[in-house]
Design a protein around this motif. Structure first.
Motif, PDB file in Angstrom:
ATOM      1  N   LYS A   2       0.915  -1.244  -0.062  1.00 52.03           N
ATOM      2  CA  LYS A   2      -0.045   0.142   0.111  1.00 52.03           C
ATOM      3  C   LYS A   2       0.775   1.200   0.076  1.00 52.03           C
ATOM      4  N   HIS A   4       1.049   5.682  -1.324  1.00 49.71           N
ATOM      5  CA  HIS A   4       0.356   6.967  -1.515  1.00 49.71           C
ATOM      6  C   HIS A   4       1.385   7.755  -2.612  1.00 49.71           C
ATOM      7  N   THR A  60       4.959   7.684  -0.215  1.00 53.57           N
ATOM      8  CA  THR A  60       4.616   7.372   1.022  1.00 53.57           C
ATOM      9  C   THR A  60       4.331   5.916   1.248  1.00 53.57           C
ATOM     10  N   GLU A  62       3.178   2.578   2.852  1.00 53.55           N
ATOM     11  CA  GLU A  62       2.479   2.209   4.358  1.00 53.55           C
ATOM     12  C   GLU A  62       2.905   0.622   4.573  1.00 53.55           C
ATOM     13  N   GLU A  87      -3.774   6.422  -4.179  1.00 52.84           N
ATOM     14  CA  GLU A  87      -3.474   5.497  -3.371  1.00 52.84           C
ATOM     15  C   GLU A  87      -3.388   4.150  -3.934  1.00 52.84           C
ATOM     16  N   ALA A  89      -3.340  -0.219  -3.566  1.00 52.19           N
ATOM     17  CA  ALA A  89      -3.027  -1.294  -2.544  1.00 52.19           C
ATOM     18  C   ALA A  89      -3.359  -2.368  -3.245  1.00 52.19           C
ATOM     19  N   CYS A 100      -8.197   7.574  -6.609  1.00 52.81           N
ATOM     20  CA  CYS A 100      -7.852   8.800  -6.724  1.00 52.81           C
ATOM     21  C   CYS A 100      -9.017   9.742  -6.831  1.00 52.81           C
TER      22      CYS A 100
END
Length: 380
Positions: A2, A4, A60, A62, A87, A89, A100
């Motif tokens: 996941k 961003h 970013t 995660e 994002e 995932a 988005c």
């Protein structure tokens, strides 16, 4: 997995890596883009066993991980997303969810284990100025053959000697040669790079400061890499012996004409409109002008003269392929062009013309770009 990421950054990265992939690939797995999320950032790669592209962008992260997703579909989606962060995932069922703003896409995941390893280049390297290298590629790449019957002629030969990198291409009817500055330790290295790949490298890296060029591998897996900033392109080299075309360039260049480049391009395009597709255009060079004559079907004829300065010899009448000539004139990138009439020891063979740049009518020629064009036989 996941992460961003900025929409524009991600879209540009995906577009870059898929650009070198063929429109139709016999192996579906090679249509994928490999996305790796690690502590170092987000890596995107594409590879078709002949060329690869890889870039690393900020994101970013995660949950680290690796996925493989259809590249052109992802590129199309990314280029049309709203102006909002992305994002992406993985889901429990193996799918990939991309969101988005209010846009949501569920994509299929391709098997990562079946994807080939992206090649790494660890050989000697050097630097070339990016803008100069991109210009050189555009000046030479178009002269490579588009006929796959002779693979070696579909490539551009890169030759490193001392502080100079030369680019050479030919399709048997013409030869283009350009030299650029080289700052590196790879002495007397050569690489025959597919023209298609090299042209994309020139377009992609033209706005960078410098490009790092590295030679690596041996046997059937010799490769070359081009790196600028966070982007790298590798290419498998073409195997075979490139013809020794350098010896075709003349040393003595006393008999030549100087013409305004733009004027000659426009005149050739106008006069050649009446020509049959494969017919040559007749050029008559005299002391103060060059005249172009053409005749074709439907009894159509055309003629036009422009200013020219002839030096070092008698008037010249010669037939040239108008497309090949205008492509060369477009690559000269100078206000004036010098057209040199060479000689040959074979009385039964037409002598090629040498095309180089010139800044003024009376100025010295510039030999960092040279283009040799074989004339066509004119029917009397």
């Amino acid at each position: 997995m996941k992460f961003h990421v900025n929409r524009d950054v991600f879209s540009e990265a995906v577009s870059f890596v898929v650009k070198l992939l063929p429109q139709r690939n016999p192996q579906p797995i090679l249509a994928g883009v490999l996305i790796e999320a690690t502590d170092e950032g987000l890596s995107l790669s594409a590879f078709d066993y002949e060329a690869s592209a890889r870039t690393v962008i900020e994101a970013t992260i995660e949950e680290p991980g690796t996925i493989l997703v259809h590249g052109r579909l992802l590129s199309d989606i990314a280029s049309r997303l709203p102006n909002a962060p992305i994002e992406l995932a993985t889901q429990d069922d193996g799918g990939i969810l991309l969101t988005c703003g209010s846009a949501r896409f569920t994509l299929a995941s391709m098997p990562v284990a079946e994807y080939p390893a992206i090649p790494e280049v660890t050989g000697e390297s050097g630097l070339v100025p990016a803008d100069e290298f991109a210009t050189a590629i555009s000046q030479v790449g178009f002269a490579a053959s588009r006929d796959d019957v002779t693979p070696v002629l579909t490539g551009v030969l890169l030759e490193v000697s001392g502080t100079e990198l030369s680019l050479v291409a030919t399709d048997r009817y013409r030869v283009a040669l350009r030299d650029v500055q080289w700052d590196g330790q790879a002495v007397d290295s050569t690489a025959l790079v597919p023209a298609r790949t090299l042209l994309e490298v020139g377009k992609t890296f033209s706005h960078a400061e410098n490009i790092s060029v590295a030679f690596s591998g041996s046997g059937d897996r010799e490769i070359i890499s081009f790196t600028a900033g966070n982007k790298t392109v590798t290419s498998l080299l073409i195997k075979g012996n490139f013809p020794p075309v350098r010896r075709l360039f003349p040393e003595q260049t006393e008999h030549y004409a100087v013409v305004n480049t733009a004027d000659l391009v426009e005149a050739v395009r106008r006069v050649s409109l009446v020509l049959d597709r494969s017919a040559p255009l007749r050029f008559t060079f005299t002391n103060d002008s060059v005249t172009m004559d053409a005749s074709g079907n439907e009894q159509a004829r055309a003629s036009e003269s422009i200013d020219a300065t002839l030096s070092g010899g008698d008037d010249v009448v010669i037939g040239l392929n108008p497309q090949f000539l205008t492509e060369a004139l477009g690559a000269v990138k100078s206000e004036f062009t010098r057209i040199t009439f060479t000689s040959t020891d074979n009385a039964n063979k037409l002598s090629p013309v040498l095309i180089t740049a010139q800044t003024s009518v009376d100025g010295a020629g510039n030999d960092n770009f040279k283009y040799l064009l074989q004339p066509n036989l004119l029917l009397r």
